[in-house]
Design a protein around this motif. Structure first.
Motif, mmCIF file in Angstrom:
data_model
loop_
_atom_site.group_PDB
_atom_site.id
_atom_site.type_symbol
_atom_site.label_atom_id
_atom_site.label_comp_id
_atom_site.label_asym_id
_atom_site.label_seq_id
_atom_site.Cartn_x
_atom_site.Cartn_y
_atom_site.Cartn_z
ATOM 1 N N LYS A 85 38.668 63.646 44.359
ATOM 2 C CA LYS A 85 37.693 63.037 43.460
ATOM 3 C C LYS A 85 37.280 61.673 44.011
ATOM 4 C CE LYS A 85 37.076 61.729 38.622
ATOM 5 N NZ LYS A 85 37.740 61.581 37.308
ATOM 6 N N SER A 86 35.993 61.448 44.090
ATOM 7 C CA SER A 86 35.515 60.168 44.610
ATOM 8 C C SER A 86 35.799 59.058 43.604
ATOM 9 C CB SER A 86 34.014 60.235 44.893
ATOM 10 O OG SER A 86 33.303 60.507 43.708
ATOM 11 N N VAL A 87 36.257 57.931 44.112
ATOM 12 C CA VAL A 87 36.580 56.786 43.265
ATOM 13 C C VAL A 87 35.360 55.876 43.192
ATOM 14 C CG1 VAL A 87 38.088 54.793 42.966
ATOM 15 C CG2 VAL A 87 38.998 56.923 43.929
ATOM 16 N N PRO A 88 34.868 55.591 41.991
ATOM 17 C CA PRO A 88 33.707 54.700 41.888
ATOM 18 C C PRO A 88 34.011 53.329 42.474
ATOM 19 C CG PRO A 88 34.438 55.467 39.705
ATOM 20 C CD PRO A 88 35.378 56.002 40.705
ATOM 21 N N GLN A 89 32.994 52.734 43.043
ATOM 22 C CA GLN A 89 33.154 51.437 43.682
ATOM 23 C C GLN A 89 32.534 50.333 42.821
ATOM 24 O OE1 GLN A 89 34.929 51.060 46.687
ATOM 25 N NE2 GLN A 89 35.389 53.199 46.201
ATOM 26 N N LEU A 90 33.228 49.229 42.724
ATOM 27 C CA LEU A 90 32.723 48.087 41.982
ATOM 28 C C LEU A 90 31.737 47.317 42.847
ATOM 29 C CD1 LEU A 90 33.073 46.388 39.349
ATOM 30 C CD2 LEU A 90 34.831 45.102 40.556
ATOM 31 N N SER A 91 30.611 46.950 42.265
ATOM 32 C CA SER A 91 29.582 46.221 42.991
ATOM 33 C C SER A 91 30.136 44.926 43.577
ATOM 34 C CB SER A 91 28.409 45.900 42.060
ATOM 35 O OG SER A 91 27.520 44.992 42.673
ATOM 36 N N GLU A 92 29.716 44.628 44.799
ATOM 37 C CA GLU A 92 30.131 43.381 45.442
ATOM 38 C C GLU A 92 29.532 42.164 44.744
ATOM 39 O OE1 GLU A 92 29.330 43.511 49.584
ATOM 40 O OE2 GLU A 92 30.668 45.216 49.968
ATOM 41 N N ASP A 93 28.517 42.376 43.902
ATOM 42 C CA ASP A 93 27.925 41.269 43.133
ATOM 43 C C ASP A 93 28.893 40.706 42.099
ATOM 44 O OD1 ASP A 93 25.543 41.523 44.492
ATOM 45 O OD2 ASP A 93 24.664 42.870 43.025
ATOM 46 N N ILE A 117 39.461 49.007 37.357
ATOM 47 C CA ILE A 117 39.131 48.578 38.716
ATOM 48 C C ILE A 117 38.647 47.124 38.716
ATOM 49 C CG2 ILE A 117 37.518 48.953 40.625
ATOM 50 C CD1 ILE A 117 37.579 51.966 39.857
ATOM 51 N N ALA A 118 37.764 46.804 37.757
ATOM 52 C CA ALA A 118 37.241 45.437 37.667
ATOM 53 C C ALA A 118 38.356 44.444 37.372
ATOM 54 C CB ALA A 118 36.169 45.370 36.578
ATOM 55 N N ALA A 141 45.403 51.843 32.684
ATOM 56 C CA ALA A 141 45.532 51.097 33.937
ATOM 57 C C ALA A 141 46.410 49.867 33.716
ATOM 58 C CB ALA A 141 44.159 50.676 34.444
ATOM 59 N N HIS A 142 47.258 49.592 34.681
ATOM 60 C CA HIS A 142 48.153 48.436 34.563
ATOM 61 C C HIS A 142 47.368 47.140 34.349
ATOM 62 C CE1 HIS A 142 51.681 45.934 35.164
ATOM 63 N NE2 HIS A 142 51.012 45.246 36.067
ATOM 64 N N SER A 143 46.192 47.052 34.964
ATOM 65 C CA SER A 143 45.388 45.828 34.863
ATOM 66 C C SER A 143 44.811 45.614 33.469
ATOM 67 C CB SER A 143 44.244 45.875 35.885
ATOM 68 O OG SER A 143 43.429 47.022 35.678
ATOM 69 N N LEU A 144 44.813 46.661 32.647
ATOM 70 C CA LEU A 144 44.311 46.535 31.271
ATOM 71 C C LEU A 144 45.439 46.311 30.268
ATOM 72 C CD1 LEU A 144 41.614 49.375 31.271
ATOM 73 C CD2 LEU A 144 41.325 46.937 31.805
ATOM 74 N N ASN A 145 46.659 46.168 30.786
ATOM 75 C CA ASN A 145 47.800 45.918 29.916
ATOM 76 C C ASN A 145 47.906 44.431 29.606
ATOM 77 O OD1 ASN A 145 50.085 46.554 28.413
ATOM 78 N ND2 ASN A 145 51.448 46.273 30.156
ATOM 79 N N VAL A 146 46.824 43.911 29.024
ATOM 80 C CA VAL A 146 46.760 42.520 28.575
ATOM 81 C C VAL A 146 46.513 42.543 27.073
ATOM 82 C CG1 VAL A 146 45.909 41.673 30.799
ATOM 83 C CG2 VAL A 146 44.263 42.413 29.060
ATOM 84 N N ASP A 147 46.487 41.381 26.460
ATOM 85 C CA ASP A 147 46.234 41.332 25.024
ATOM 86 C C ASP A 147 44.832 41.843 24.701
ATOM 87 O OD1 ASP A 147 48.712 40.347 24.377
ATOM 88 O OD2 ASP A 147 48.082 38.257 24.358
ATOM 89 N N TRP A 148 44.737 42.637 23.648
ATOM 90 C CA TRP A 148 43.455 43.076 23.099
ATOM 91 C C TRP A 148 43.299 42.435 21.719
ATOM 92 C CZ3 TRP A 148 40.504 47.903 24.475
ATOM 93 C CH2 TRP A 148 40.807 48.345 25.769
ATOM 94 N N TYR A 149 42.151 41.803 21.481
ATOM 95 C CA TYR A 149 41.838 41.230 20.176
ATOM 96 C C TYR A 149 40.717 42.061 19.564
ATOM 97 C CZ TYR A 149 44.881 37.392 21.411
ATOM 98 O OH TYR A 149 45.993 36.657 21.755
ATOM 99 N N VAL A 150 40.992 42.618 18.401
ATOM 100 C CA VAL A 150 40.184 43.722 17.883
ATOM 101 C C VAL A 150 39.666 43.422 16.487
ATOM 102 C CG1 VAL A 150 40.171 46.224 17.527
ATOM 103 C CG2 VAL A 150 41.792 45.225 19.154
#
Length: 317
Positions: free
Chosen positions: A24-32, A65-66, A105-114
């Motif tokens: 499966k192709s992994v989407p790429q994050l824009s260099e911008d 990814i971001a 994703a491990h990178s999303l294991n931060v606080d969420w304020y909802v």
């Protein structure tokens, strides 16, 4: 004969081997999408909880990814967290299928304020408050609350998270909402908001579910929340209002008003959108809002599930 049997066995063995599916192709994050030095980052999504369907999982993957490239201090969710009818309890299976297993994703294991949305009000809103005591990352200590931040470069930020469904006057006449909203003390919430917004901060940001302006699905509808909130935003100089409800991405800034309005409601299913005279951006695609905060500026970027930077805006103090 033995040779024939041997060849047959070999062919049978290889024929029974599982075929390798294409990678499966992994989407790429824009260099911008580049990190601003010393900025304090926050991501915002809304209207997302659909068991990973309608683009929810694809956007969650891109957020992961971001977040590996530019780590957010926390994530804001602007409501309608679980479709179609909220959650029934803190044990509802939707907690796993629409939240924990999607934003894994491990990178999303931060606080969420909802904050709560109208679909959350169709279920058990209190269960979303109570889940704060179960989850390490889910934060909804009450139906409305605030968070104060001082960044490394000395910026003072006040985030005010509000409960907009009881402020929507039309809900008091709708069967699916009236019994849930009628018990909420809107006067107490508005007085609480006034006391918080009256204090001095470099940046004042309010988060709620219902937008005050929209070029989306509800472009021609009467806005019942705006009369309650806009006078306060103007009086106390609210810099930005982050909302959802409309399943799209928008930036609106009425010329004669102080507040910039950002709609980040494209967390899963999207709908066609459009532009008001005061619109600066509108697009119907799954995406999230990245906000970078410094002492002197707010930087807003909409990023799509494909990793493309759709829009960028810088707000100076």
């Amino acid at each position: 004969m033995k040779k024939l049997i041997y060849i047959t066995l070999i062919l049978t063995f290889f024929a029974c081997q599982p075929t390798k599916s294409p990678e499966k192709s992994v989407p790429q994050l824009s260099e911008d999408f580049q990190e601003i030095e010393d900025a304090y980052y926050v991501y915002t999504i809304g209207d997302w909880g659909r068991n990973g369907e309608d683009g929810q999982q694809e956007l969650a993957d891109m957020m992961g990814i971001a977040a590996r490239k530019i780590e957010p201090e926390f994530i804001i969710a602007t409501g309608d967290n679980f479709y179609p009818n909220g959650v029934a309890s803190v044990q509802d299976p939707l907690w796993q299928s629409s939240y924990e297993e999607v934003y894994s994703a491990h990178s999303l294991n931060v606080d969420w304020y909802v904050v709560l949305g109208n679909h959350d009000y169709r279920g058990n809103p209190q269960a979303e408050v109570d889940y704060t005591n179960i989850s390490r990352r889910w934060n909804m200590p009450s139906r409305y609350f605030h968070k104060d931040i001082t960044t490394d470069d000395g910026a003072s930020i006040r985030l005010v998270f509000i409960d907009t469904s009881p402020l929507n006057d039309e809900y008091y006449h709708e069967e699916k909402y009236k019994d849930k909203v009628i018990g909420q003390d809107t006067t107490a919430q508005l007085q609480w908001m006034d006391s918080l917004l009256a204090e001095k901060f470099d940046w004042k940001i309010v988060v709620g579910h219902h937008p005050l302006y929209s070029g989306g699905k509800r472009i021609d509808d009467q806005n019942f929340v705006r009369p309650h909130l806009e006078p306060r935003f103007e009086k106390f100089g609210v810099h930005a209002y982050l909302a959802g409800h409309e399943h799209d991405l928008q930036h609106i800034k009425p010329a004669d008003k102080v507040t910039h309005h950002f709609i980040s409601g494209a967390g899963s299913e999207v709908r066609p959108t459009g532009m008001l005279e005061s619109s600066l951006f509108a697009e119907s695609i799954q995406g999230f809002l990245s906000t970078a905060i410094t002492k002197d500026s707010l930087y807003f970027e909409f990023v799509s599930y494909e990793g493309n930077r759709l829009y960028q805006f810088s707000q100076k103090k």
